[in-house]
Design a protein around this motif. Structure first.
Motif, PDB file in Angstrom:
ATOM      1  N   MET A  36      -8.336   3.860  -1.218  1.00  0.00           N
ATOM      2  CA  MET A  36      -7.492   5.279  -2.008  1.00  0.00           C
ATOM      3  C   MET A  36      -7.745   5.197  -2.491  1.00  0.00           C
ATOM      4  SD  MET A  36      -4.476   1.814  -1.095  1.00  0.00           S
ATOM      5  CE  MET A  36      -4.404   0.892  -1.437  1.00  0.00           C
ATOM      6  N   ALA A  37      -8.792   4.720  -3.749  1.00  0.00           N
ATOM      7  CA  ALA A  37      -9.035   5.842  -5.553  1.00  0.00           C
ATOM      8  C   ALA A  37     -10.515   6.765  -4.762  1.00  0.00           C
ATOM      9  CB  ALA A  37      -9.636   4.435  -5.434  1.00  0.00           C
ATOM     10  N   GLU A  38     -10.848   6.556  -3.695  1.00  0.00           N
ATOM     11  CA  GLU A  38     -11.980   7.909  -3.307  1.00  0.00           C
ATOM     12  C   GLU A  38     -10.748   8.856  -3.188  1.00  0.00           C
ATOM     13  OE1 GLU A  38     -13.672   6.448  -0.170  1.00  0.00           O
ATOM     14  OE2 GLU A  38     -14.559   5.071  -0.457  1.00  0.00           O
ATOM     15  N   LYS A  39     -11.879   9.895  -4.150  1.00  0.00           N
ATOM     16  CA  LYS A  39     -10.867  11.609  -3.457  1.00  0.00           C
ATOM     17  C   LYS A  39     -11.960  12.591  -2.580  1.00  0.00           C
ATOM     18  CE  LYS A  39      -8.399  10.217  -7.611  1.00  0.00           C
ATOM     19  NZ  LYS A  39      -7.374  10.565  -6.847  1.00  0.00           N
ATOM     20  N   LYS A  40     -10.640  12.786  -1.511  1.00  0.00           N
ATOM     21  CA  LYS A  40     -11.517  13.944  -0.246  1.00  0.00           C
ATOM     22  C   LYS A  40     -10.454  14.830  -0.166  1.00  0.00           C
ATOM     23  CE  LYS A  40     -14.145   9.618   1.637  1.00  0.00           C
ATOM     24  NZ  LYS A  40     -14.993   8.898   2.589  1.00  0.00           N
ATOM     25  N   ALA A  41     -11.334  15.877   0.515  1.00  0.00           N
ATOM     26  CA  ALA A  41     -10.920  17.000   0.129  1.00  0.00           C
ATOM     27  C   ALA A  41      -9.965  16.980   1.794  1.00  0.00           C
ATOM     28  CB  ALA A  41     -11.696  18.054  -0.088  1.00  0.00           C
ATOM     29  N   PRO A  42      -8.364  17.436   1.903  1.00  0.00           N
ATOM     30  CA  PRO A  42      -7.916  17.395   3.091  1.00  0.00           C
ATOM     31  C   PRO A  42      -9.588  18.626   4.015  1.00  0.00           C
ATOM     32  CG  PRO A  42      -6.661  18.361   1.618  1.00  0.00           C
ATOM     33  CD  PRO A  42      -7.685  18.443   0.911  1.00  0.00           C
ATOM     34  N   PRO A  43      -9.546  18.226   5.473  1.00  0.00           N
ATOM     35  CA  PRO A  43      -8.781  17.560   6.076  1.00  0.00           C
ATOM     36  C   PRO A  43      -9.383  15.953   6.319  1.00  0.00           C
ATOM     37  CG  PRO A  43      -9.413  18.877   7.620  1.00  0.00           C
ATOM     38  CD  PRO A  43     -10.288  19.267   6.907  1.00  0.00           C
ATOM     39  N   PHE A  44      -9.586  15.561   5.450  1.00  0.00           N
ATOM     40  CA  PHE A  44     -10.708  14.465   5.342  1.00  0.00           C
ATOM     41  C   PHE A  44     -10.492  13.292   4.339  1.00  0.00           C
ATOM     42  CE2 PHE A  44     -14.322  17.934   6.352  1.00  0.00           C
ATOM     43  CZ  PHE A  44     -14.335  17.161   7.476  1.00  0.00           C
ATOM     44  N   HIS A  45      -9.424  13.748   3.937  1.00  0.00           N
ATOM     45  CA  HIS A  45      -8.465  12.800   3.007  1.00  0.00           C
ATOM     46  C   HIS A  45      -7.516  11.571   3.787  1.00  0.00           C
ATOM     47  CE1 HIS A  45      -5.451  15.513   4.200  1.00  0.00           C
ATOM     48  NE2 HIS A  45      -4.595  14.624   3.477  1.00  0.00           N
ATOM     49  N   GLY A  46      -7.125  10.983   2.799  1.00  0.00           N
ATOM     50  CA  GLY A  46      -6.362   9.397   3.112  1.00  0.00           C
ATOM     51  C   GLY A  46      -6.542   8.351   4.374  1.00  0.00           C
ATOM     52  N   ASP A  47      -5.000   8.293   5.241  1.00  0.00           N
ATOM     53  CA  ASP A  47      -5.377   7.165   5.672  1.00  0.00           C
ATOM     54  C   ASP A  47      -6.604   7.987   7.030  1.00  0.00           C
ATOM     55  OD1 ASP A  47      -3.325   7.952   8.193  1.00  0.00           O
ATOM     56  OD2 ASP A  47      -2.884   8.401   6.108  1.00  0.00           O
ATOM     57  N   GLN A  48      -5.933   9.433   7.074  1.00  0.00           N
ATOM     58  CA  GLN A  48      -6.648   9.539   8.389  1.00  0.00           C
ATOM     59  C   GLN A  48      -8.028   9.530   7.764  1.00  0.00           C
ATOM     60  OE1 GLN A  48      -4.612  13.380   9.025  1.00  0.00           O
ATOM     61  NE2 GLN A  48      -6.300  14.672   8.586  1.00  0.00           N
ATOM     62  N   TRP A  76       1.037  -1.460  -0.056  1.00  0.00           N
ATOM     63  CA  TRP A  76       0.149   0.073   0.125  1.00  0.00           C
ATOM     64  C   TRP A  76       0.785   1.049  -0.125  1.00  0.00           C
ATOM     65  CZ3 TRP A  76      -3.118  -2.396   4.443  1.00  0.00           C
ATOM     66  CH2 TRP A  76      -3.745  -3.469   4.275  1.00  0.00           C
ATOM     67  N   PRO A  77       0.614   1.878  -0.495  1.00  0.00           N
ATOM     68  CA  PRO A  77       1.595   3.216  -0.919  1.00  0.00           C
ATOM     69  C   PRO A  77       1.165   3.844   0.102  1.00  0.00           C
ATOM     70  CG  PRO A  77      -0.154   3.742  -2.365  1.00  0.00           C
ATOM     71  CD  PRO A  77      -0.557   2.263  -1.694  1.00  0.00           C
ATOM     72  N   GLY A  78       2.633   4.749   0.390  1.00  0.00           N
ATOM     73  CA  GLY A  78       2.539   6.493   0.852  1.00  0.00           C
ATOM     74  C   GLY A  78       1.566   6.193   2.001  1.00  0.00           C
ATOM     75  N   TRP A  79       1.079   7.018   3.033  1.00  0.00           N
ATOM     76  CA  TRP A  79       0.939   7.128   3.775  1.00  0.00           C
ATOM     77  C   TRP A  79      -0.739   6.046   4.288  1.00  0.00           C
ATOM     78  CZ3 TRP A  79      -1.319  12.686   2.487  1.00  0.00           C
ATOM     79  CH2 TRP A  79      -2.492  12.429   2.029  1.00  0.00           C
ATOM     80  N   TRP A  80      -1.057   5.464   3.086  1.00  0.00           N
ATOM     81  CA  TRP A  80      -2.062   4.207   3.185  1.00  0.00           C
ATOM     82  C   TRP A  80      -1.031   3.138   4.073  1.00  0.00           C
ATOM     83  CZ3 TRP A  80      -6.744   5.036   3.097  1.00  0.00           C
ATOM     84  CH2 TRP A  80      -6.879   6.525   2.409  1.00  0.00           C
ATOM     85  N   ALA A  81       0.224   3.139   4.331  1.00  0.00           N
ATOM     86  CA  ALA A  81       1.279   2.142   4.667  1.00  0.00           C
ATOM     87  C   ALA A  81       0.697   2.127   6.295  1.00  0.00           C
ATOM     88  CB  ALA A  81       2.365   1.925   4.128  1.00  0.00           C
ATOM     89  N   LYS A  82       0.176   3.690   7.134  1.00  0.00           N
ATOM     90  CA  LYS A  82      -0.277   2.964   8.072  1.00  0.00           C
ATOM     91  C   LYS A  82      -0.943   2.161   8.786  1.00  0.00           C
ATOM     92  CE  LYS A  82       0.514   7.931   9.132  1.00  0.00           C
ATOM     93  NZ  LYS A  82       0.002   9.132   9.565  1.00  0.00           N
ATOM     94  N   LEU A  83      -2.517   2.059   7.877  1.00  0.00           N
ATOM     95  CA  LEU A  83      -2.892   0.755   8.384  1.00  0.00           C
ATOM     96  C   LEU A  83      -2.669  -0.249   8.408  1.00  0.00           C
ATOM     97  CD1 LEU A  83      -6.506   1.150   7.678  1.00  0.00           C
ATOM     98  CD2 LEU A  83      -4.866   2.882   6.839  1.00  0.00           C
ATOM     99  N   GLU A  84      -1.446  -1.004   7.984  1.00  0.00           N
ATOM    100  CA  GLU A  84      -1.035  -1.979   8.510  1.00  0.00           C
ATOM    101  C   GLU A  84      -1.058  -2.413  10.083  1.00  0.00           C
ATOM    102  OE1 GLU A  84       1.651  -4.861   6.525  1.00  0.00           O
ATOM    103  OE2 GLU A  84       1.928  -3.134   4.449  1.00  0.00           O
ATOM    104  N   LEU A  85      -0.855  -0.596  10.922  1.00  0.00           N
ATOM    105  CA  LEU A  85      -0.440  -0.975  12.471  1.00  0.00           C
ATOM    106  C   LEU A  85      -1.898  -1.727  12.895  1.00  0.00           C
ATOM    107  CD1 LEU A  85      -0.128   2.997  12.143  1.00  0.00           C
ATOM    108  CD2 LEU A  85       1.565   1.439  12.819  1.00  0.00           C
ATOM    109  N   PHE A  86      -3.323  -1.976  12.004  1.00  0.00           N
ATOM    110  CA  PHE A  86      -4.280  -2.318  12.101  1.00  0.00           C
ATOM    111  C   PHE A  86      -4.689  -3.756  12.025  1.00  0.00           C
ATOM    112  CE2 PHE A  86      -5.322   2.766  12.104  1.00  0.00           C
ATOM    113  CZ  PHE A  86      -5.305   2.884  13.144  1.00  0.00           C
TER     114      PHE A  86
END
Length: 244
Positions: A138-150, A51-61
């Motif tokens: 990961m393909a969903e487009k959401k504006a900050p701060p509701f984007h990405g892993d967080q 999983w690329p970039g910040w999405w790698a953090k999901l492996e913490l779970f």
């Protein structure tokens, strides 16, 4: 409790940056979850998914990860400065995230994932929702701060405690709580109205979200990354002062 960082090697972050953070942790029990084959001086555990970039953090779970799955985790972003003892952080029970620094004081402010306490008992909820739908999410487009892993993690744990509430003043933002107009990264929008360029008393962790990275500031309380890096940062500071 285990302190964990995540390193997906790339242009911005390398094993040297993981070493920089983990040196700050001293003899605390910690490791780096990474795709690097080895990081000298830093205990590691493998990333098991691509999983690329910040999405790698999901492996913490991942509750089935052979090295961290059964552990309560204190996750810390690599571009973070530890400025005080972390003893208080071992007593937490509930999943805990930051309130996004750009949204502090707002009703229903979204969470941020730069520092997280993740109890082992809670991991399965994010993992089950993400692992089989990762490409779509990961393909969903959401504006900050509701984007990405967080953005995703916040959706799964809307009841998450917030650091700024449970430990006020102990985790702060460089941009919001320290930087002034003459310093790199100053933001009129983020400035809390009292930041004066110095490290506030009682701060234990300073978050550097975005630019500059801590090793680009040459501040006296930021551990040096390299001599060349420090000299470059000081030269930029000098030029900024000359521009006034």
């Amino acid at each position: 409790m285990l302190i964990v960082s995540v390193l997906r090697c790339g242009k911005d972050f390398t094993p040297r940056h993981a070493q920089w953070l983990h040196r700050q942790l001293g003899d605390r029990r910690a490791l780096c979850l990474t795709d690097a084959a080895e990081i000298p001086g830093v205990p590691t555990a493998p990333l098991l998914y691509d999983w690329p970039g910040w999405w790698a953090k999901l492996e913490l779970f991942n509750p089935d990860h052979p090295q961290i799955g059964h552990e309560d985790l204190l996750y810390i972003d690599i571009d973070t400065v530890i400025t005080g003892p972390l003893d208080d952080f071992t007593a937490l029970k509930n999943i805990t995230m930051l309130t996004d620094f750009a949204c502090e004081g707002q009703e229903n402010a979204p969470p941020a994932s730069g520092i997280m306490f993740i109890p082992a008992r809670e991991k399965h909820r994010a993992w089950q929702a993400f692992k089989d739908n990762a490409a779509q999410i990961m393909a969903e487009k959401k504006a900050p701060p509701f984007h990405g892993d967080q953005g995703f993690i916040g959706q799964i744990y809307p009841q998450a405690d917030r650091w700024q509430t449970v430990m006020p003043g102990k985790i702060i933002s460089y941009k919001a709580n320290i930087a002034t107009r003459t310093m790199p990264g100053f933001s009129e929008k983020l400035h809390d109205g009292v930041a004066n360029g110095t490290l506030p008393a009682g701060a234990r962790i300073v978050c550097f979200h975005g630019s500059p990275r801590p090793w680009q500031t040459a501040l006296p309380w930021v551990p040096a990354f390299s001599l060349a890096n420090t000299l470059k940062a000081r030269l930029k500071q000098f030029k900024r002062r000359l521009r006034g």
